[in-house]
Design a protein around this motif. Structure first.
Motif, short mmCIF file in Angstrom:
data_model
loop_
_atom_site.label_atom_id
_atom_site.label_comp_id
_atom_site.label_asym_id
_atom_site.label_seq_id
_atom_site.Cartn_x
_atom_site.Cartn_y
_atom_site.Cartn_z
N THR A 98 35.41 40.08 -11.06
CA THR A 98 36.37 40.14 -12.17
C THR A 98 35.80 41.02 -13.27
N ARG A 151 31.59 27.06 -20.51
CA ARG A 151 32.59 27.42 -21.53
C ARG A 151 32.01 28.59 -22.31
N ASP A 158 42.55 30.41 -18.13
CA ASP A 158 41.18 30.56 -17.67
C ASP A 158 41.20 31.35 -16.37
N PHE A 159 40.06 31.83 -15.97
CA PHE A 159 40.01 32.60 -14.74
C PHE A 159 38.60 32.53 -14.19
N THR A 160 38.48 32.84 -12.90
CA THR A 160 37.17 32.86 -12.26
C THR A 160 37.00 34.16 -11.50
N ASP A 178 28.67 34.64 -13.48
CA ASP A 178 29.59 34.09 -12.47
C ASP A 178 30.50 35.16 -11.87
N CYS A 190 36.39 31.89 -21.49
CA CYS A 190 36.24 31.73 -20.04
C CYS A 190 35.72 30.33 -19.75
N GLU A 191 36.43 29.61 -18.91
CA GLU A 191 35.97 28.31 -18.45
C GLU A 191 35.83 28.39 -16.94
N THR A 192 34.59 28.43 -16.48
CA THR A 192 34.33 28.66 -15.07
C THR A 192 33.05 27.97 -14.65
N GLU A 193 33.11 27.28 -13.53
CA GLU A 193 31.95 26.60 -12.95
C GLU A 193 31.22 25.74 -13.98
N ILE A 213 31.69 37.67 -13.22
CA ILE A 213 32.60 38.22 -14.24
C ILE A 213 31.79 39.21 -15.07
#
Length: 320
Positions: free
Chosen positions: A116, A14, A318-320, A90, A8-11, A92
């Motif tokens: 998510t 990693r 990737d997703f947020t 985040d 996951c790569e978000t805000e 998720i």
């Protein structure tokens, strides 16, 4: 989803979820200490419970750069085995392996609200609906009592980590009580970590001292094939009967779930209805299914009006 697992790569974060190899650049979340969820080597920060770290160490993997807390990451009890956690960050929520049923010292997993949801679906088919714990206890106690009445020793079989400890707590009142050495070792660590389990003698010591000749008795051992030499010896020498515990015993399609003389339906995962309930309770806007019947479970969720898709390699960068 990558060959290494979920990334996951978000805000600006990693985050690797139960990676096969840890990522030196980010946070590596290890949900629990079953071998299929432990990384093969260290690197980067490993986020996991202290129990998972201790059990992993017993199983031969010493976590370096291990932390229990990181700002903006919440470890949430998943109810799978001792120390098993889900992860919320985040908005998720990653379940890891999860069970929302109480089972002995294990309390059911907690489901937070999220946008998510990444959920396992090991038993994501409608045919997998598990009996209540009190029904299992009654069934097994009656069976052991019947076998004891005939002077027959009983071997209770469950995964060395997780189910064997639950079996110990549920049926450890039977005696004399013996353990396969590997289960005794794992139980000892659970006791060190604060779990109350009845003690017993390991099988090597019991055999050496001729204790197994005095029948009947109960032994708790890892789930294994009836062709395993250990079970062959126990049967030929002492006439032992095996009772195996597995969620797969629910279905006639999965013979490996019924490899014992008697098979009992018991799992450390959610059943189908519990998985559906988990998703609904999360109120997630998007659901990704992993591990198990990913296509079938996602398709079922879509019939309920829930946006869901399987998470497979390269299915999402990737997703947020």
């Amino acid at each position: 989803m990558t060959k290494n697992g979920i990334l996951c790569e978000t805000e600006g974060k990693r985050v690797s979820l139960d990676p096969k190899k840890t990522d030196s650049m980010g946070v590596n979340f290890v949900s629990h200490a079953h071998s299929d969820h432990l990384p093969s080597k260290n690197g980067g920060t490993i986020l996991a419970s202290i129990e998972t770290s201790e059990i992993a160490n017993l199983r031969g993997f010493k976590m370096e750069n291990h932390v229990q807390n990181i700002v903006d990451f919440s470890l949430i009890d998943s109810g799978h085995i001792l120390g098993a956690k889900s992860l919320l960050f985040d908005d998720i929520f990653y379940t890891g392996d999860i069970c929302t049923r109480d089972r002995g010292f294990l309390k059911g997993g907690i489901i937070p609200k999220c946008k998510t949801l990444i959920t396992e679906c090991t038993f994501g088919l409608p045919e997998f609906v598990f009996p209540k714990l009190d029904v299992i206890q009654k069934q097994v106690n009656e069976l052991i009592s019947e076998l004891y009445g005939k002077g027959i020793p009983v071997i209770l079989l469950g995964y060395q980590l997780g189910k064997a400890q639950t079996i110990t707590q549920l049926f450890g009142h039977w005696g004399p009580l013996y353990f396969h050495d590997s289960v005794k070792q794992m139980n000892a660590l659970h006791q060190k970590l604060g779990i109350s389990l009845n003690d017993g003698i390991g099988h090597t010591e019991a055999e050496k001292n001729g204790l197994l000749k005095n029948k009947p008795w109960v032994m708790i051992a890892p789930l294994m094939s009836e062709k395993n030499q250990f079970l062959k010896d126990m049967k030929s020498k002492y006439g032992a009967v095996t009772i195996g515990f597995s969620g797969w015993a629910q279905s006639p399609r999965f013979a490996f779930g019924r490899r014992s003389d008697y098979s009992i339906i018991m799992s450390d995962h959610c059943d189908f209805n519990e998985l559906v309930d988990l998703v609904i309770r999360s109120e997630a806007e998007q659901v990704y299914t992993i591990h198990g019947f990913v296509e079938e479970f996602a398709a079922h969720l879509r019939t309920l009006g829930i946006s869901a898709q399987p998470l497979r390699e390269n299915s999402l960068d990737d997703f947020t």
